[in-house]
Design an enzyme around this catalytic site. Sequence first.
Site, PDB file in Angstrom:
ATOM      1  N   PRO A 129      -1.488  -2.431   9.275  1.00 26.80           N
ATOM      2  CA  PRO A 129      -2.009  -1.671  10.412  1.00 26.80           C
ATOM      3  C   PRO A 129      -3.514  -1.871  10.581  1.00 26.80           C
ATOM      4  CG  PRO A 129      -0.557  -0.323   9.074  1.00 26.80           C
ATOM      5  CD  PRO A 129      -0.788  -1.577   8.305  1.00 26.80           C
ATOM      6  N   GLU A 130      -3.953  -1.973  11.827  1.00 26.61           N
ATOM      7  CA  GLU A 130      -5.380  -2.141  12.090  1.00 26.61           C
ATOM      8  C   GLU A 130      -6.017  -0.774  12.341  1.00 26.61           C
ATOM      9  OE1 GLU A 130      -6.550  -5.586  14.249  1.00 26.61           O
ATOM     10  OE2 GLU A 130      -4.663  -6.616  13.872  1.00 26.61           O
ATOM     11  N   LYS A 165      -9.689   0.871   7.864  1.00 25.72           N
ATOM     12  CA  LYS A 165      -8.270   0.951   7.554  1.00 25.72           C
ATOM     13  C   LYS A 165      -7.974   2.006   6.491  1.00 25.72           C
ATOM     14  CE  LYS A 165      -7.542  -3.901   8.761  1.00 25.72           C
ATOM     15  NZ  LYS A 165      -6.989  -5.203   8.327  1.00 25.72           N
ATOM     16  N   ARG A 209      -4.368 -16.072   6.015  1.00 21.23           N
ATOM     17  CA  ARG A 209      -3.927 -15.326   7.199  1.00 21.23           C
ATOM     18  C   ARG A 209      -3.755 -16.275   8.375  1.00 21.23           C
ATOM     19  NH1 ARG A 209      -4.878  -9.860   6.884  1.00 21.23           N
ATOM     20  NH2 ARG A 209      -3.389  -9.790   8.600  1.00 21.23           N
TER      21      ARG A 209
END
Length: 268
Positions: A2-3, A51, A257
């Site tokens: 989640p950002e 975060k 990523r």
Amino acid sequence: MPEGHTLHRLARLHQRQYAGVPVEVTSPQGKFTDASAVDGQVLVKAEAYGKHLFHHYDSAGSVHVHLGLYGTFTEAKLPVLPPVGQVRMRLVGGTHWTDLRGPTRCELLTPDQVDAIKARLGPDPLRRDAKPEQAFERISSSRTSLAALLMDQSVVAGVGNVYRAELLFRHGIAPMLPGRSLDAVRWKEMWADLVTLMRHGVRVGRIDTVADEHLPHVMGRAPREDRHGGEVYVYRRTGQPCLVCGTPVAHKELAGRNLYWCPVCQPE
């Protein structure tokens, strides 16, 4: 993972549903061993920084949650139901209850420990106390690519893979551009855009980054179907035509990523 907008959205929800009254805190799974220390305490404030989510209690310290890749909160109105699955923390308030599963971190911290976490984070675009010039100081002195710097939580807190890819596209910046090649004016524009995009994410609960002229009903294309939701330009659109110029969206891995960009709209 989640950002930042997701954590701020959760903080607002928990503030509204649980703050100001004593709450029941348990760990059905048993792994949050400090649950008993805050059980029955008043939840004073819920806040997010990047975060990270913090539940600040009256005199017992703060519960720090980092969702990581697999952490989730599920919310419901009373009455409470039996736990399902591995529930790390259960919070029960006056009208609602929530279960936390699978977080990377769920721990009770002292004020000094909370401050230490915040101190190692860069400015958060969703916080009023953010100082974007601090991020630019790091960026402008680095040979590292902007794509990598934007994912570094010590540079900017709360930005993840989606916002990283979309912000660079919206400003026509090649992902591998060294940070030191970015000028202050352009960074100011990027920061303002990031604030706008992430605030929108908090309001609607998804990431939307496309301009009105590129929305599905305007372009006559099918809406995006993806578990992340929202309409985006390049994120997870490898090989699909760029919504602006039609060039296939490019992809590669950077520091483990996935990175997405348009080679024409974001020239080297």
